[in-house]
Motif scaffolding. Structure first.
Motif: not given
Length: 187
Positions: A44, A47-48, A50-52, A54, A100, A167
């Motif tokens: 998780q 994934e967080d 990655r989202n922050a 991208r 973030e 990544w």
């Protein structure tokens, strides 16, 4: 990352100049560490991140956000590499850890002057963080940071750091410093 891998974190007892004594992290298989994460699994956190981050897949977006290259391409003492750190100085100096906004983005040179985002590093000055957080070492979603004492190869005061290989898969684990899947050969 599969929970069947036998990756571990090294334990360190650290005595800071102020005489403060603490354990940086425990020696546990990552699957055992996962059990105490209060609902946050390593996958998780990856994934967080990655989202922050991208938007930084394109290195051209790093500069306008305050990130710049530092230290060249960092390779391991006996295996693996980290890559090129794009560091945001004001974030390093703010004494905060925010998922973030990592303090450094890590890029791997892939040839032809191109860079591939492979991970991030969270960095915070040890003295500042401990002073502002009741002498408690930092964690992010249950992942303990490592203390890098001084003197160190960067000529910095002691700092805490946590790598997140969001990544690029790392066979040793998502939060281990050196990644055998990263190379500096194409710089």
């Amino acid at each position: 990352m599969s929970h069947t891998k036998s990756a571990t974190r090294l334990s360190a007892i650290v005595i800071l100049g102020s005489g403060l004594l603490f354990a940086a992290s425990a020696i546990l298989p990552l699957s055992a560490q996962d059990a105490g994460h209060q609902g946050h699994s390593p996958s998780q956190l990856v994934e967080d991140v990655r989202n922050a981050t991208r938007v930084y897949l394109d290195v051209n977006n790093a500069g306008p956000a305050g990130y710049g290259p530092a230290f060249g391409c960092v390779t391991g003492p006996d295996h693996g590499a980290m890559g090129i750190h794009y560091v945001n100085g004001p974030l390093v100096g703010d004494g905060k850890i925010e998922k973030e906004t990592p303090e450094a983005l890590i890029y791997e040179p892939v040839g032809g002057g191109k860079l591939r985002l492979v991970g991030v590093e969270y960095i915070v000055d040890a003295a500042t963080y401990l002073k502002n957080n009741n002498n408690t070492p930092p964690q992010l979603d249950g992942q303990a940071f490592q203390l890098v004492a001084s003197p160190n190869r960067f000529a910095l005061d002691p700092f805490f750091e946590l790598h997140v290989w969001a990544w690029r898969d790392n066979p040793q684990g998502a939060f281990v410093d050196w990644n055998n899947n990263v190379t500096c050969e194409h710089q």
